[in-house]
Design an enzyme around this catalytic site. Structure first.
Site, PDB file in Angstrom:
ATOM      1  N   GLY A  44       0.676  -1.267   0.066  1.00 14.80           N
ATOM      2  CA  GLY A  44      -0.071  -0.070  -0.041  1.00 14.80           C
ATOM      3  C   GLY A  44       0.714   1.141   0.060  1.00 14.80           C
ATOM      4  O   GLY A  44       0.046   2.323  -0.153  1.00 14.80           O
ATOM      5  N   LYS A 198     -33.341  23.767  13.053  1.00  9.01           N
ATOM      6  CA  LYS A 198     -33.287  22.241  13.444  1.00  9.01           C
ATOM      7  C   LYS A 198     -32.683  22.451  14.889  1.00  9.01           C
ATOM      8  O   LYS A 198     -31.646  22.792  14.895  1.00  9.01           O
ATOM      9  CB  LYS A 198     -32.775  21.482  12.587  1.00  9.01           C
TER      10      LYS A 198
END
Length: 318
Positions: A44, A198
């Site tokens: 990787g 909200k």
């Protein structure tokens, strides 16, 4: 869009996050992309090779830190280091989408300020300038000790709606923190604003929703800088329709569209979602409701102005 004069000292490279945008940018400027390769070892690890000389050049790297965020950040840091060691005169990071910008402060004890950490990494690696678009928290530009040009997608999004010639329009902010952005678009469209109020505990998506402003019988444009999971669009458009809005459009600069976003937006009553190509969209994230606008002309002009040592501020009024 005017092209730059042929200048062998100007180099533009693209890493893996947004190659299509990079191609548009160099096409606008009348030059070719610089040659580099990104390879990956079996474990990787990344390796980057710059396949042409950059000694004494002014280099621009096109790289959004979008999904996979951490890999794209590492690509960028390694590229900056490679350019610095190759004696580039300047290393200009063009990051249309700045990942981790939502972690810009300590909201609770023992939390990191990851937006600052990313800024430190970019600067310490050797970058000499950052160009970005609609960073979620504009104060992130203060995390840098190098020049930061923070461009706005507002003119691009506003022009799209002006050309649609919608009637009885109101621009809606999805929360109190986005009111300034909504006001800027409303000024361009010469209309009023409304706010979705909200109230819910932190981390809880359920809560009481109230609409501040007159939206009855109007066409609402719900705007945000990032559309991520789609929850804000889903709940916001439902609340607007339930409170009497005639129809709802949504727009956002950065289409992160993670997790259940596509399903939620498709199932919501939103008529159309307009985004930019600051983040590329794979086929599985494209849908009939979605329109993607290009920021390439804006970024190209910014690069041209920086390279020619001209003011970037006129781009904010275009």
């Amino acid at each position: 869009m005017s092209t730059v004069s042929p200048d062998p000292k100007l180099k533009i490279f693209s890493l893996n996050s947004n190659t299509d945008l990079a191609e548009e940018i160099v096409d606008n400027l009348g030059i070719e992309l610089g040659k580099c390769s990104v390879t990956e070892f079996s474990d990787g690890e990344l390796q980057i090779n710059i396949e042409e000389s950059v000694r004494g050049c002014d280099v621009y790297i096109i790289q959004s830190t979008s999904e996979p965020v951490n890999q794209h950040i590492m690509e960028l840091l390694i590229m900056i280091d490679a350019l610095r060691r190759a004696s580039a005169e300047s290393i200009n990071v063009v990051m249309p989408y700045y990942g981790y910008a939502r972690q810009d402060r300590k909201a609770r004890s023992r939390e990191p300020i990851t937006a600052k950490l990313v800024a430190d990494l970019i600067e310490r690696a050797g970058a000499t300038r950052l160009i970005s678009i609609d960073i979620h928290a504009p104060q992130v530009q203060g995390f840098f000790d190098i020049p930061v040009d923070l461009l706005l997608a507002m003119p691009i999004l506003s022009k799209y709606f002006l050309e649609k010639e919608l009637e009885d329009v109101v621009v809606v902010s999805p929360d109190h923190g986005s009111v300034k952005r909504a006001r800027q678009m409303a000024d361009r469209l010469k209309t009023g604003i409304a706010i979705i109020d909200k109230r819910a505990p932190r981390g809880n998506f359920a809560g009481e929703i109230n609409i501040v402003g007159d939206i009855a019988g109007k066409t609402c444009i719900l705007m945000d800088d990032i559309v991520d999971t789609g929850i804000r669009i889903e709940s916001g458009t439902k609340a607007l329709i339930e409170n009497g809005a005639k129809e709802v459009y949504a727009c956002s600069t950065h289409p992160v569209l993670s997790g259940p976003a596509i399903e939620k937006i498709e199932a919501s009553p939103v008529k159309e979602l307009i985004v930019t190509n600051s983040i590329p969209l794979p086929p599985e994230k494209r849908m009939k409701k979605l329109t993607q606008l290009s920021i390439a002309p804006l970024v190209s002009e910014a690069i041209k102005r920086v390279h020619d040592e001209e003011s970037v501020s006129p781009l904010f009024d275009s």
